[in-house]
Design a protein around this motif. Structure first.
Motif, PDB file in Angstrom:
ATOM      1  N   LEU A 131      23.376  17.142 -19.312  1.00 49.68           N
ATOM      2  CA  LEU A 131      22.713  16.222 -18.391  1.00 49.68           C
ATOM      3  C   LEU A 131      23.564  16.010 -17.142  1.00 49.68           C
ATOM      4  CD1 LEU A 131      21.428  13.473 -20.877  1.00 49.68           C
ATOM      5  CD2 LEU A 131      20.038  15.173 -19.675  1.00 49.68           C
ATOM      6  N   GLU A 132      24.859  15.831 -17.341  1.00 48.11           N
ATOM      7  CA  GLU A 132      25.771  15.633 -16.220  1.00 48.11           C
ATOM      8  C   GLU A 132      25.750  16.844 -15.280  1.00 48.11           C
ATOM      9  OE1 GLU A 132      29.995  13.961 -16.696  1.00 48.11           O
ATOM     10  OE2 GLU A 132      30.311  16.126 -16.479  1.00 48.11           O
ATOM     11  N   ARG A 133      25.792  18.043 -15.858  1.00 47.55           N
ATOM     12  CA  ARG A 133      25.815  19.273 -15.065  1.00 47.55           C
ATOM     13  C   ARG A 133      24.541  19.417 -14.241  1.00 47.55           C
ATOM     14  NH1 ARG A 133      25.851  23.858 -18.950  1.00 47.55           N
ATOM     15  NH2 ARG A 133      27.631  22.657 -19.702  1.00 47.55           N
ATOM     16  N   LEU A 134      23.397  19.134 -14.867  1.00 50.52           N
ATOM     17  CA  LEU A 134      22.128  19.263 -14.158  1.00 50.52           C
ATOM     18  C   LEU A 134      22.015  18.231 -13.032  1.00 50.52           C
ATOM     19  CD1 LEU A 134      19.753  19.870 -17.203  1.00 50.52           C
ATOM     20  CD2 LEU A 134      20.525  21.560 -15.518  1.00 50.52           C
ATOM     21  N   ALA A 135      22.446  16.997 -13.304  1.00 51.13           N
ATOM     22  CA  ALA A 135      22.400  15.961 -12.277  1.00 51.13           C
ATOM     23  C   ALA A 135      23.316  16.311 -11.112  1.00 51.13           C
ATOM     24  CB  ALA A 135      22.783  14.611 -12.877  1.00 51.13           C
ATOM     25  N   GLN A 136      24.495  16.830 -11.424  1.00 50.99           N
ATOM     26  CA  GLN A 136      25.427  17.209 -10.365  1.00 50.99           C
ATOM     27  C   GLN A 136      24.872  18.354  -9.536  1.00 50.99           C
ATOM     28  OE1 GLN A 136      27.682  15.834  -8.765  1.00 50.99           O
ATOM     29  NE2 GLN A 136      29.711  16.394  -9.549  1.00 50.99           N
ATOM     30  N   SER A 137      24.181  19.280 -10.168  1.00 47.25           N
ATOM     31  CA  SER A 137      23.594  20.399  -9.440  1.00 47.25           C
ATOM     32  C   SER A 137      22.558  19.908  -8.431  1.00 47.25           C
ATOM     33  CB  SER A 137      22.939  21.388 -10.413  1.00 47.25           C
ATOM     34  OG  SER A 137      23.905  21.938 -11.299  1.00 47.25           O
ATOM     35  N   LEU A 138      21.752  18.926  -8.845  1.00 46.66           N
ATOM     36  CA  LEU A 138      20.785  18.346  -7.920  1.00 46.66           C
ATOM     37  C   LEU A 138      21.483  17.701  -6.727  1.00 46.66           C
ATOM     38  CD1 LEU A 138      18.256  16.668 -10.397  1.00 46.66           C
ATOM     39  CD2 LEU A 138      17.832  18.664  -8.957  1.00 46.66           C
ATOM     40  N   LEU A 139      22.576  16.994  -6.991  1.00 47.30           N
ATOM     41  CA  LEU A 139      23.297  16.319  -5.918  1.00 47.30           C
ATOM     42  C   LEU A 139      23.982  17.314  -4.991  1.00 47.30           C
ATOM     43  CD1 LEU A 139      24.740  13.361  -7.994  1.00 47.30           C
ATOM     44  CD2 LEU A 139      23.040  13.207  -6.160  1.00 47.30           C
ATOM     45  N   TYR A 140      24.506  18.405  -5.535  1.00 45.49           N
ATOM     46  CA  TYR A 140      25.128  19.429  -4.697  1.00 45.49           C
ATOM     47  C   TYR A 140      24.139  19.987  -3.671  1.00 45.49           C
ATOM     48  CZ  TYR A 140      29.485  19.876  -7.393  1.00 45.49           C
ATOM     49  OH  TYR A 140      30.702  19.655  -7.971  1.00 45.49           O
ATOM     50  N   ALA A 141      22.862  20.005  -4.034  1.00 48.11           N
ATOM     51  CA  ALA A 141      21.833  20.566  -3.154  1.00 48.11           C
ATOM     52  C   ALA A 141      21.195  19.514  -2.245  1.00 48.11           C
ATOM     53  CB  ALA A 141      20.752  21.239  -3.995  1.00 48.11           C
ATOM     54  N   SER A 142      21.707  18.282  -2.270  1.00 52.90           N
ATOM     55  CA  SER A 142      21.060  17.192  -1.547  1.00 52.90           C
ATOM     56  C   SER A 142      21.674  16.948  -0.173  1.00 52.90           C
ATOM     57  CB  SER A 142      21.145  15.898  -2.370  1.00 52.90           C
ATOM     58  OG  SER A 142      22.478  15.421  -2.401  1.00 52.90           O
ATOM     59  N   ASP A 143      20.880  16.352   0.721  1.00 53.71           N
ATOM     60  CA  ASP A 143      21.386  15.900   2.015  1.00 53.71           C
ATOM     61  C   ASP A 143      22.432  14.808   1.825  1.00 53.71           C
ATOM     62  OD1 ASP A 143      19.658  17.645   3.271  1.00 53.71           O
ATOM     63  OD2 ASP A 143      18.101  16.132   3.614  1.00 53.71           O
ATOM     64  N   GLU A 144      22.287  14.057   0.756  1.00 57.22           N
ATOM     65  CA  GLU A 144      23.218  12.968   0.476  1.00 57.22           C
ATOM     66  C   GLU A 144      24.639  13.498   0.288  1.00 57.22           C
ATOM     67  OE1 GLU A 144      21.612   9.687  -1.898  1.00 57.22           O
ATOM     68  OE2 GLU A 144      23.287  10.048  -3.256  1.00 57.22           O
ATOM     69  N   LYS A 145      24.786  14.582  -0.455  1.00 57.99           N
ATOM     70  CA  LYS A 145      26.108  15.186  -0.637  1.00 57.99           C
ATOM     71  C   LYS A 145      26.670  15.690   0.682  1.00 57.99           C
ATOM     72  CE  LYS A 145      26.809  19.297  -1.282  1.00 57.99           C
ATOM     73  NZ  LYS A 145      27.215  20.467  -0.425  1.00 57.99           N
ATOM     74  N   ALA A 146      25.822  16.320   1.499  1.00 59.83           N
ATOM     75  CA  ALA A 146      26.268  16.839   2.788  1.00 59.83           C
ATOM     76  C   ALA A 146      26.798  15.716   3.668  1.00 59.83           C
ATOM     77  CB  ALA A 146      25.121  17.579   3.484  1.00 59.83           C
ATOM     78  N   GLU A 147      26.091  14.584   3.688  1.00 62.11           N
ATOM     79  CA  GLU A 147      26.530  13.441   4.486  1.00 62.11           C
ATOM     80  C   GLU A 147      27.829  12.860   3.939  1.00 62.11           C
ATOM     81  OE1 GLU A 147      27.070  10.035   6.846  1.00 62.11           O
ATOM     82  OE2 GLU A 147      26.185  12.006   7.203  1.00 62.11           O
ATOM     83  N   GLY A 148      27.930  12.732   2.624  1.00 59.56           N
ATOM     84  CA  GLY A 148      29.143  12.171   2.032  1.00 59.56           C
ATOM     85  C   GLY A 148      30.366  13.012   2.329  1.00 59.56           C
TER      86      GLY A 148
END
Length: 275
Positions: free
Chosen positions: A231-248
């Motif tokens: 679950l952690e890996r899948l959630a992190q993968s979603l975040l890696y692909a997000s605009d939110e990660k890019a901004e952070g």
């Protein structure tokens, strides 16, 4: 600037910045929970769920003596087998636990029975020094039926949970902190300011990251570690692909605060202006 919604009869609601505060308002009976209170909590949660201007929901009790002292015994006396199977309070607290926005319990006094169970269903529990916690249902010939038998053991361990439930012992805030039932204990006069600071800290983070972190923690503890890591890996993968990660990442490298849309709107400053 503070925006307030119309106060319900037994549950007052107020929105301060992006923090919504639900106050169970029955101090004459130590904020005991009856059917009307549960209905008003349900209605408030339904309203706040769809409001983008609200990022954190806080539960507290009116007055200085009680958060919520449990179920209204005058109604409890009439409960039947059907009430037990309906499990209305348990289902409501399940909704609080799975709510789409982070939740904080500001425990300002006695949190007994259903009050303790409400606090345990929240993500974070902050207590004043005069807070007291317990699950004394066995004194009434019943058991903690709104999640207490399950959530307490997950928070403090099976041994301590068994002891508290079987004896009905009430513990003070310092012991609650020591065993992990609460996350912080502060002077009574600092409780809501501490809650506001905590809310601000959450709201300054990536909203999708916060939501997925809550989901992974809550669901991961219910399964084996290997599944939790998946679950952690899948959630992190979603975040890696997000605009939110890019901004952070960009904000960190540019040595500036991240701008996660509305999540940067504070509550603490607005609360102090309100006071």
């Amino acid at each position: 600037m503070t925006h307030a919604t119309a106060s319900a009869t037994l549950v007052a609601t107020e929105v301060i910045g992006r923090m919504a505060v639900l106050t169970i308002d029955r101090p004459e009976v130590r904020n005991a929970l009856n059917r009307q209170v549960l209905s008003e909590i349900e209605a408030a949660l339904e309203e706040f769920e769809g409001r983008e201007d609200i990022g954190v929901v806080v539960f507290t009790g009116a007055g200085e003596k009680s958060f919520v002292a449990g179920a209204d015994i005058s109604q409890l006396a009439g409960y039947t087998l059907q009430d037990g199977l309906q499990a209305r309070m348990q289902r409501l607290y399940d909704r609080v636990q799975d709510y789409g926005k982070p939740t904080i319990a500001a425990v300002n006094g006695y949190a007994l029975g259903g009050g303790n169970e409400l606090a345990m269903s929240c993500d974070i529990r902050i207590a004043s020094v005069n807070a007291r916690f317990g699950l004394p249902e066995t004194n009434l010939g019943i058991l903690p039926g709104a999640g207490g038998t399950q959530r307490l053991s997950r928070l403090v361990g099976v041994g301590r949970a068994q002891e508290m439930i079987l004896t009905g012992r009430i513990i003070d805030a310092d012991e609650a902190l020591r065993i992990g039932l609460v996350t912080n204990v502060v002077p009574a006069e600092d409780l809501m300011d501490t809650v506001a600071v905590t809310a601000d800290s959450i709201l300054a983070k990536g909203p999708l990251a916060v939501r997925l972190a809550r989901l992974v923690v809550r669901n991961g503890i219910e399964t084996d570690q290997r599944t939790g890591l998946l679950l952690e890996r899948l959630a992190q993968s979603l975040l890696y692909a997000s605009d939110e990660k890019a901004e952070g990442a960009a904000a960190f490298l540019e040595k500036r605060p991240a701008r996660f849309g509305k999540s940067m709107t504070g509550t603490e400053t607005e609360r102090k202006e309100h006071v």
